[in-house]
Design an enzyme around this catalytic site. Structure first.
Site, PDB file in Angstrom:
ATOM      1  N   ALA A   1     -28.286  -8.724 -21.492  1.00 48.17           N
ATOM      2  CA  ALA A   1     -29.681  -8.286 -21.463  1.00 48.17           C
ATOM      3  C   ALA A   1     -30.531  -8.991 -22.521  1.00 48.17           C
ATOM      4  O   ALA A   1     -31.763  -9.024 -22.410  1.00 48.17           O
ATOM      5  CB  ALA A   1     -29.758  -6.770 -21.658  1.00 48.17           C
ATOM      6  N   SER A   2     -29.897  -9.574 -23.519  1.00 47.47           N
ATOM      7  CA  SER A   2     -30.621 -10.222 -24.615  1.00 47.47           C
ATOM      8  C   SER A   2     -31.172 -11.584 -24.209  1.00 47.47           C
ATOM      9  O   SER A   2     -30.406 -12.475 -23.821  1.00 47.47           O
ATOM     10  CB  SER A   2     -29.684 -10.397 -25.815  1.00 47.47           C
TER      11      SER A   2
END
Length: 222
Positions: free
Chosen positions: A11-12
């Site tokens: 998700a980063s």
């Protein structure tokens, strides 16, 4: 063969920038998921690898590099067959570096982190109105950068594209891109989506982030 291990979460955006670079270079690596919600990044083992306890962190034969911009520049400088992704020409490289600093200091710091950190870690559901305007200004800058060129730092794909696209498409979790207004930006994103490794390296993680943000039920202050 040198062993590479990437620590992070899909998700980063910065992690995804590194994944895009590794894929572009066709470099095999192990991926170790870091449980940020469980504060695994603060464990003594992880802090020993990265004292700033951030993601991503890259391990190469017992050596550790963190900050996505440093990682992707290092990977291309060491492993690329040509300098197209990070030109050796000093003027061209300066443009790439400027875009990388823009991503770090403006897009990520003023845009993403200033919203996601209080939202995800401090349960602040109402986002200040000025953060909305900051994202709009980021979109305006990107549209300007893309004038008369196909990619963010010129007419060839560079690591600046990997860094910026990972964050720009993530900002849509908060403020969608007006496709009619940002024609060049929309075309640039579509161009990158055609990369054979884009789905696995970036799009999947974007969907994960958007799902996390949606669950917070945030709103912008009026």
């Amino acid at each position: 063969m040198v062993k590479l291990t990437l620590y992070g979460v899909d998700a980063s955006p910065p992690v995804r920038a590194v994944k895009l670079t590794l894929a572009a270079l066709n470099l095999p690596y192990d991926f170790v998921n870091v449980n940020l919600a469980g504060l695994e990044q603060l464990s003594p083992e992880y802090v020993k690898k990265n004292p700033q306890h951030t993601v991503p962190t890259l391990e190469e034969d017992g050596h550790f590099i963190w900050d996505s911009h440093a990682i992707i520049a290092y990977l291309v400088s060491k492993y690329a067959d040509s300098d197209s992704l990070y030109p050796k020409d000093l003027l061209q490289r300066a443009v790439v570096d400027q875009r990388l600093h823009f991503e770090s200091g403006v897009v990520f710091a003023d845009g993403l982190r200033s919203i996601t950190k209080p939202l995800l870690f401090f349960n602040q559901k109402v986002i200040p109105k000025e953060r909305h305007q900051a994202i709009v200004e980021i979109y305006d800058f990107v549209e300007t950068f893309l004038k008369d060129q196909d990619y963010i730092a010129g007419n060839q794909l560079t690591i600046a594209d990997f860094s910026l696209v990972s964050s720009i498409v993530s900002l849509e979790a908060f403020v969608g891109i007006d496709r009619a207004k940002y024609v060049r930006t929309s075309a640039w994103i579509k161009r990158l989506e055609q990369l054979p490794y884009y789905e696995e390296s970036n799009a999947k993680g974007v969907r994960e982030l958007l799902a996390i943000i949606k669950q917070t039920n945030f709103s912008f202050a009026s």
